[in-house]
Design a protein around this motif. Structure first.
Motif, PDB file in Angstrom:
ATOM      1  N   VAL A  10       0.890  -1.193  -0.057  1.00 52.37           N
ATOM      2  CA  VAL A  10      -0.067  -0.087  -0.002  1.00 52.37           C
ATOM      3  C   VAL A  10       0.973   1.141  -0.330  1.00 52.37           C
ATOM      4  CG1 VAL A  10      -1.413   1.262   0.921  1.00 52.37           C
ATOM      5  CG2 VAL A  10      -1.663  -1.170   0.924  1.00 52.37           C
ATOM      6  N   THR A  11       0.326   2.042  -0.611  1.00 47.13           N
ATOM      7  CA  THR A  11       1.814   3.668  -0.849  1.00 47.13           C
ATOM      8  C   THR A  11       0.407   4.567  -1.274  1.00 47.13           C
ATOM      9  OG1 THR A  11       2.899   4.400  -2.125  1.00 47.13           O
ATOM     10  CG2 THR A  11       1.595   3.623  -3.258  1.00 47.13           C
ATOM     11  N   LYS A  12       1.066   5.745  -1.071  1.00 43.43           N
ATOM     12  CA  LYS A  12       0.635   6.922  -1.263  1.00 43.43           C
ATOM     13  C   LYS A  12       0.900   7.426  -2.306  1.00 43.43           C
ATOM     14  CE  LYS A  12       2.077   9.664   2.795  1.00 43.43           C
ATOM     15  NZ  LYS A  12       3.485  10.748   3.374  1.00 43.43           N
ATOM     16  N   TRP A  13      -0.093   8.211  -3.596  1.00 47.22           N
ATOM     17  CA  TRP A  13      -0.585   8.146  -4.346  1.00 47.22           C
ATOM     18  C   TRP A  13       0.739   9.125  -4.938  1.00 47.22           C
ATOM     19  CZ3 TRP A  13      -5.976  10.633  -4.799  1.00 47.22           C
ATOM     20  CH2 TRP A  13      -6.751   9.777  -4.444  1.00 47.22           C
ATOM     21  N   LYS A  14       1.630   9.253  -5.535  1.00 45.06           N
ATOM     22  CA  LYS A  14       2.598   9.532  -6.504  1.00 45.06           C
ATOM     23  C   LYS A  14       2.387  10.964  -7.220  1.00 45.06           C
ATOM     24  CE  LYS A  14       5.418   6.704  -6.714  1.00 45.06           C
ATOM     25  NZ  LYS A  14       4.963   6.016  -6.615  1.00 45.06           N
ATOM     26  N   LYS A  15       2.644  12.126  -8.428  1.00 44.94           N
ATOM     27  CA  LYS A  15       2.990  13.369  -8.665  1.00 44.94           C
ATOM     28  C   LYS A  15       2.583  12.542 -10.180  1.00 44.94           C
ATOM     29  CE  LYS A  15       4.730  16.739  -5.977  1.00 44.94           C
ATOM     30  NZ  LYS A  15       5.716  17.440  -6.200  1.00 44.94           N
ATOM     31  N   ASP A  16       3.401  11.287 -10.890  1.00 42.62           N
ATOM     32  CA  ASP A  16       2.693  10.679 -11.959  1.00 42.62           C
ATOM     33  C   ASP A  16       2.436   9.424 -11.339  1.00 42.62           C
ATOM     34  OD1 ASP A  16       4.647   9.169 -10.473  1.00 42.62           O
ATOM     35  OD2 ASP A  16       6.014   9.055 -11.897  1.00 42.62           O
ATOM     36  N   ASP A  17       0.919   9.976 -10.355  1.00 43.26           N
ATOM     37  CA  ASP A  17       0.005   8.544 -10.947  1.00 43.26           C
ATOM     38  C   ASP A  17      -1.358   8.914 -10.889  1.00 43.26           C
ATOM     39  OD1 ASP A  17       1.855   6.884  -9.440  1.00 43.26           O
ATOM     40  OD2 ASP A  17       1.522   7.165  -7.273  1.00 43.26           O
ATOM     41  N   LEU A  18      -1.361   9.933 -11.540  1.00 48.71           N
ATOM     42  CA  LEU A  18      -2.933  10.616 -12.040  1.00 48.71           C
ATOM     43  C   LEU A  18      -3.469   9.763 -13.033  1.00 48.71           C
ATOM     44  CD1 LEU A  18      -5.149  13.017 -12.343  1.00 48.71           C
ATOM     45  CD2 LEU A  18      -4.134  13.998 -14.071  1.00 48.71           C
ATOM     46  N   GLU A  19      -3.069   8.688 -13.857  1.00 49.59           N
ATOM     47  CA  GLU A  19      -3.064   7.736 -14.909  1.00 49.59           C
ATOM     48  C   GLU A  19      -4.191   6.481 -14.161  1.00 49.59           C
ATOM     49  OE1 GLU A  19      -4.705   7.887 -18.066  1.00 49.59           O
ATOM     50  OE2 GLU A  19      -3.730  10.010 -17.735  1.00 49.59           O
ATOM     51  N   ALA A  29     -16.381  -1.666 -10.945  1.00 49.58           N
ATOM     52  CA  ALA A  29     -16.263  -2.348  -8.979  1.00 49.58           C
ATOM     53  C   ALA A  29     -15.927  -1.192  -7.983  1.00 49.58           C
ATOM     54  CB  ALA A  29     -15.849  -3.659 -10.099  1.00 49.58           C
ATOM     55  N   ILE A  30     -14.979  -0.494  -8.481  1.00 49.73           N
ATOM     56  CA  ILE A  30     -14.846   0.565  -8.204  1.00 49.73           C
ATOM     57  C   ILE A  30     -15.791   2.117  -7.622  1.00 49.73           C
ATOM     58  CG2 ILE A  30     -13.048   2.448  -6.771  1.00 49.73           C
ATOM     59  CD1 ILE A  30     -11.009  -0.244  -8.127  1.00 49.73           C
ATOM     60  N   LYS A  31     -16.022   2.965  -8.301  1.00 48.37           N
ATOM     61  CA  LYS A  31     -16.920   4.027  -8.404  1.00 48.37           C
ATOM     62  C   LYS A  31     -18.301   3.217  -8.248  1.00 48.37           C
ATOM     63  CE  LYS A  31     -17.065   8.180  -9.998  1.00 48.37           C
ATOM     64  NZ  LYS A  31     -17.564   8.873  -9.348  1.00 48.37           N
ATOM     65  N   GLY A  32     -18.378   2.510  -9.265  1.00 44.94           N
ATOM     66  CA  GLY A  32     -20.800   1.783  -8.743  1.00 44.94           C
ATOM     67  C   GLY A  32     -20.821   1.990 -10.258  1.00 44.94           C
ATOM     68  N   PRO A  33     -21.206   1.427 -10.683  1.00 48.32           N
ATOM     69  CA  PRO A  33     -21.782   0.650 -12.298  1.00 48.32           C
ATOM     70  C   PRO A  33     -22.518   1.742 -12.778  1.00 48.32           C
ATOM     71  CG  PRO A  33     -23.113  -1.016 -10.406  1.00 48.32           C
ATOM     72  CD  PRO A  33     -21.685   0.333 -10.619  1.00 48.32           C
ATOM     73  N   ILE A  34     -22.908   2.210 -11.699  1.00 46.49           N
ATOM     74  CA  ILE A  34     -24.091   3.744 -12.045  1.00 46.49           C
ATOM     75  C   ILE A  34     -23.761   5.180 -12.071  1.00 46.49           C
ATOM     76  CG2 ILE A  34     -26.549   3.334 -12.423  1.00 46.49           C
ATOM     77  CD1 ILE A  34     -26.932   3.351  -9.585  1.00 46.49           C
ATOM     78  N   SER A  35     -22.849   4.791 -11.477  1.00 45.97           N
ATOM     79  CA  SER A  35     -22.474   6.415 -11.798  1.00 45.97           C
ATOM     80  C   SER A  35     -21.541   6.818 -12.946  1.00 45.97           C
ATOM     81  CB  SER A  35     -21.247   6.472 -11.178  1.00 45.97           C
ATOM     82  OG  SER A  35     -20.918   6.059  -9.132  1.00 45.97           O
ATOM     83  N   PRO A  36     -21.271   7.903 -13.501  1.00 51.59           N
ATOM     84  CA  PRO A  36     -20.769   8.268 -15.062  1.00 51.59           C
ATOM     85  C   PRO A  36     -19.468   8.465 -14.351  1.00 51.59           C
ATOM     86  CG  PRO A  36     -21.499  10.028 -13.641  1.00 51.59           C
ATOM     87  CD  PRO A  36     -21.597   9.290 -12.633  1.00 51.59           C
ATOM     88  N   GLN A  37     -18.462   8.217 -15.606  1.00 52.90           N
ATOM     89  CA  GLN A  37     -17.117   8.164 -15.799  1.00 52.90           C
ATOM     90  C   GLN A  37     -16.362   9.211 -15.639  1.00 52.90           C
ATOM     91  OE1 GLN A  37     -15.929   6.377 -19.091  1.00 52.90           O
ATOM     92  NE2 GLN A  37     -15.538   4.797 -18.330  1.00 52.90           N
ATOM     93  N   LEU A  38     -15.766   9.819 -15.296  1.00 50.40           N
ATOM     94  CA  LEU A  38     -14.738  10.551 -14.326  1.00 50.40           C
ATOM     95  C   LEU A  38     -14.221  11.368 -15.439  1.00 50.40           C
ATOM     96  CD1 LEU A  38     -13.535  10.004 -10.953  1.00 50.40           C
ATOM     97  CD2 LEU A  38     -15.642  11.980 -11.526  1.00 50.40           C
ATOM     98  N   THR A  39     -14.055  12.825 -15.917  1.00 48.89           N
ATOM     99  CA  THR A  39     -12.710  12.842 -16.901  1.00 48.89           C
ATOM    100  C   THR A  39     -11.718  12.997 -16.231  1.00 48.89           C
ATOM    101  OG1 THR A  39     -13.625  15.429 -16.897  1.00 48.89           O
ATOM    102  CG2 THR A  39     -15.347  14.636 -17.943  1.00 48.89           C
ATOM    103  N   ILE A  40     -11.019  13.234 -16.939  1.00 45.31           N
ATOM    104  CA  ILE A  40      -9.809  13.424 -16.313  1.00 45.31           C
ATOM    105  C   ILE A  40      -9.216  14.703 -16.122  1.00 45.31           C
ATOM    106  CG2 ILE A  40      -8.373  14.979 -18.459  1.00 45.31           C
ATOM    107  CD1 ILE A  40      -6.795  11.902 -16.871  1.00 45.31           C
ATOM    108  N   GLU A  41     -10.387  15.738 -15.933  1.00 48.01           N
ATOM    109  CA  GLU A  41     -10.093  17.158 -15.199  1.00 48.01           C
ATOM    110  C   GLU A  41     -10.631  16.826 -13.844  1.00 48.01           C
ATOM    111  OE1 GLU A  41     -10.990  17.067 -18.557  1.00 48.01           O
ATOM    112  OE2 GLU A  41      -9.070  17.674 -19.272  1.00 48.01           O
ATOM    113  N   THR A  43     -10.962  13.906 -12.269  1.00 46.85           N
ATOM    114  CA  THR A  43     -10.331  13.476 -11.591  1.00 46.85           C
ATOM    115  C   THR A  43      -8.909  13.354 -10.889  1.00 46.85           C
ATOM    116  OG1 THR A  43     -10.126  10.942 -13.276  1.00 46.85           O
ATOM    117  CG2 THR A  43      -8.365  11.205 -11.833  1.00 46.85           C
ATOM    118  N   ARG A  44      -8.274  14.540 -11.518  1.00 47.90           N
ATOM    119  CA  ARG A  44      -7.530  15.120 -11.328  1.00 47.90           C
ATOM    120  C   ARG A  44      -7.806  16.279 -10.166  1.00 47.90           C
ATOM    121  NH1 ARG A  44      -3.137  16.346 -15.448  1.00 47.90           N
ATOM    122  NH2 ARG A  44      -4.530  16.790 -16.518  1.00 47.90           N
ATOM    123  N   SER A  45      -8.935  16.640 -10.314  1.00 50.55           N
ATOM    124  CA  SER A  45      -9.433  17.608  -9.077  1.00 50.55           C
ATOM    125  C   SER A  45      -8.824  16.946  -8.343  1.00 50.55           C
ATOM    126  CB  SER A  45     -10.378  18.333  -9.372  1.00 50.55           C
ATOM    127  OG  SER A  45     -10.900  18.970  -8.242  1.00 50.55           O
TER     128      SER A  45
END
Length: 167
Positions: A10-19, A29-41, A43-45
């Motif tokens: 288990v690790t902290k997120w690093k600056k280059d882990d956005l993708e 399975a993580i976000k839920g089947p009904i939730s809308p997909q996130l844009t990269i923007e 996710t970046r926030s």
């Protein structure tokens, strides 16, 4: 790395882990089947907020779960402090192709050790959907006790708790 198990780390997120985060948060399975997909923007926030959170709120925050053998991210782990509840909240999600391998139990058990032994907390809790039998089994295997059922935002939930003296 914040801790490791036999098969995971288990690790902290690093600056280059956005993708990596964007991939995880768009996995149903993580976000839920009904939730809308996130844009990269979007996710970046979330990503940048968490990077800042590590500096001021550790050990609280979100962490990646990596499989040692493949060195691939298989899920996400959360430690949260809610002033309305006693203890540290734990949350976890794994990509669906990593379910039923014992990874959730493995990471939750080591999370308990990490929070109680090295971080000095004395209680933990978890909230899961009442219909999520697999997650409920993981929590029970790890020593948590079902405390109550409640409804929030129209979803039936189950609160589990664990005290240091029980672990």
């Amino acid at each position: 790395m914040i801790f490791e198990t036999e098969r995971l780390y288990v690790t902290k997120w690093k600056k280059d882990d956005l993708e990596i985060l964007h991939d995880l948060y768009n996995d149903t399975a993580i976000k839920g089947p009904i939730s809308p997909q996130l844009t990269i923007e979007e996710t970046r926030s979330i990503f940048e907020g968490q990077l800042n959170h590590y500096n001021s709120q550790a050990p609280f925050g979100r962490y990646f779960i990596f499989e040692k053998l493949s060195d691939k991210c298989v899920g996400i782990l959360l430690f949260k402090n809610d002033n309305k509840k006693s203890g540290v909240e734990i949350g976890y999600s794994l990509k669906k192709n990593h379910w039923k391998k014992g990874y959730a139990t493995e990471v939750v058990k080591e999370s308990i050790n990490w929070i109680f032994e090295s971080k000095g907390f004395y209680s933990m809790y978890a909230i899961t959907a009442s219909k999520n039998e697999n997650s409920k089994k993981v929590l029970l295997r790890c020593g948590f006790h079902s405390k109550e059922y409640f409804t929030e935002h129209g979803e039936d939930l189950n609160l589990f708790s664990l005290n240091y003296s029980e672990s």
